[in-house]
Design a protein around this motif. Sequence first.
Motif, PDB file in Angstrom:
ATOM      1  N   ASP A  69      20.671  39.230  93.461  1.00 55.24           N
ATOM      2  CA  ASP A  69      19.378  39.421  94.132  1.00 55.24           C
ATOM      3  C   ASP A  69      19.349  38.755  95.508  1.00 55.24           C
ATOM      4  OD1 ASP A  69      17.780  36.497  93.439  1.00 55.24           O
ATOM      5  OD2 ASP A  69      19.475  37.067  92.195  1.00 55.24           O
ATOM      6  N   LYS A 112      17.973  34.765  87.926  1.00 51.11           N
ATOM      7  CA  LYS A 112      16.621  34.517  88.441  1.00 51.11           C
ATOM      8  C   LYS A 112      15.646  35.598  87.984  1.00 51.11           C
ATOM      9  CE  LYS A 112      14.369  33.167  92.762  1.00 51.11           C
ATOM     10  NZ  LYS A 112      14.545  33.039  94.224  1.00 51.11           N
ATOM     11  N   THR A 113      16.074  36.863  88.098  1.00 56.04           N
ATOM     12  CA  THR A 113      15.165  37.978  87.751  1.00 56.04           C
ATOM     13  C   THR A 113      15.396  38.493  86.333  1.00 56.04           C
ATOM     14  OG1 THR A 113      16.700  39.661  88.567  1.00 56.04           O
ATOM     15  CG2 THR A 113      15.168  38.699  90.178  1.00 56.04           C
ATOM     16  N   GLU A 124      17.853  40.482  85.584  1.00 57.16           N
ATOM     17  CA  GLU A 124      18.549  41.765  85.705  1.00 57.16           C
ATOM     18  C   GLU A 124      19.997  41.641  85.203  1.00 57.16           C
ATOM     19  OE1 GLU A 124      20.028  44.856  89.211  1.00 57.16           O
ATOM     20  OE2 GLU A 124      18.632  43.244  89.738  1.00 57.16           O
TER      21      GLU A 124
END
Length: 612
Positions: free
Chosen positions: A224, A259-260, A262
């Motif tokens: 990201d 973090k996300t 994904e």
Amino acid sequence: MRRIPAGKNRPGRFIRPEKKVEAAEEEQIKTITIPEKLTIRELAETMHMNPSEIIKKLFLAGQIMTPNSEVSYEEAEKIALDYDILCEKEQKVDVIEELLREDEDKEEDMETRPPVVCVMGHVDHGKTSLLDEIRKTNVTGKEAGGITQAIGAYTVNVDGRSITFLDTPGHEAFTAMRMRGANSTDIAVLVVAADDGVMPQTIEAINHAKAAEVEIVVAINKIDKAGANVDRVKQELTNYELIPTDWGGSTEFVEVSAKTGEGIQDLLETILLTADILELKANPNRKARGLVLEAKLDKGRGPVANVLVQKGTLHIGDFISAGASSGKVRAMIDDKGKRVKEAKPSQPVEILGLSDVPSAGEVLVAHETNDEARAYAETYKNQHKEELIEDTKMRMNLDDLFNQMKEGNLKEFNLILKADVQGSVEALKQSLLKLSNDEVVVKVIHSGVGAITESDVTLASASNAVIIGFNVRPEAAAKSMAEHEGVDIRLYKVIYQAIDAVEAALTGMLAPVYEERVIGHVEVRQIFKASSVGNIAGSYVLDGVITRGCKCRIRRGDEQIFDGDLLSLKRYKDDVKEVKAGFECGLVFDGFDKMQVGDIVEAYDLVEVPRT
């Protein structure tokens, strides 16, 4: 009257039966079995002789021996041949290995087991964040807070299937657990940051995983971020034989963002797919076997061991042994902090009931009876004493490398290289690899940039390697660990000196070893100017003695400002050979006259020490 011929059956004479000629029995050649080394007394006992006979014969041949004199196998063989006795070398048996040896489980008894996964990678590349995200996604809210981190492992569920993650540091998961081929990890997840690429600890992690022969799955993290470059990471990893499947290789690469969130699900599915390909199976319907991940002494609960069950099922009440400790399973706690009655393959549990705290990496075995468990522990204790002695003798260092080659104990010479810059690492590596000869292969099992760390020492200890440092120093913890583990660390400032040292070791032509010996300390109390020699340090000898021609180190506070030769030593105006503690003297140093009042001079000399 008929006369009986002489010699025939005359009355009153005993007739001996005629002797039958029998074939002489073939002499049997006596053969004895002896160890690598033994005393004259032990040899005599094996040969069923009196030691004094052998000692007398050796004395007449010019060798002075006593019953306790130790001889090698070759020497014993020569002695025995003089008495027409042949020798055979005793094959040393690893008693523990023999005890732990068992028949393979039948295929029909095997069941699929969860994979055991270890997450590795460079610092700040997101290992912890990735593990946290995996926990959050796949462990329910109630359980998440109850995870006992001290257990060193935890399980997550994905589509009804389990995956066991080891919290142990990567190198520990491989090196500390390598006792007798027992390996705790099936799959290593290598975390590489997409914006940072391959770093020193990444390479270290790859080397650890390859040394342990485990399957590697690459997780490219931080996709990201703005500077992320996935293709660059893939390209860099091809240099370490990790080629992506979409590039025609065999290594699975997964793009993730801790973090996300994904790609996390893709990573877990890839782990399960890799596990399916590896066909990980175990028999749950048998006595349990496993590995001690870590252990401690709890004030309230006694010895507590964190165990990963690998085969069979461990129950409460089972008699167990782990290394030198044994006992009965009194309680088991799983990774969620719940008490359980049994633990199946690939399940981590905390167990109570052992007599002592076992070492990490010990094999845990369940037994039929308490006596059997105790017998295992006693056997381990006895052999471990011998192993410690042998290990001390066999610990690899450059000094006895040539001797080990001659004795045939060495086929591969393992090295770990650390240098200040990557260019030096490569240059040193290529030069050292060329030193391989017909008798021994030089192998660089790990190389990297930066100080020598505890991780390097752990790998060197497990792989019996020598660490070579070029323009780098060992960290304090690594140095003390190396001394404790008996790992040889050699530091060099010139590349050819390192190459020469290894080459000399391989040819048995090592130069003398010199050791520093501090002989005295002197305090500078006054500075005299002299036009012919520069400044003279008017000094007072605090302790020991200072001698003409010795070497000196000058310290100003915590800083060392000079290290070199003492050019002149005077007492008043006379040149003297030495000045003892409590007397004053004048000092002139070779190439240095910036002394100040208050400087401390440490005098030392170099003493040649015999090689052990």
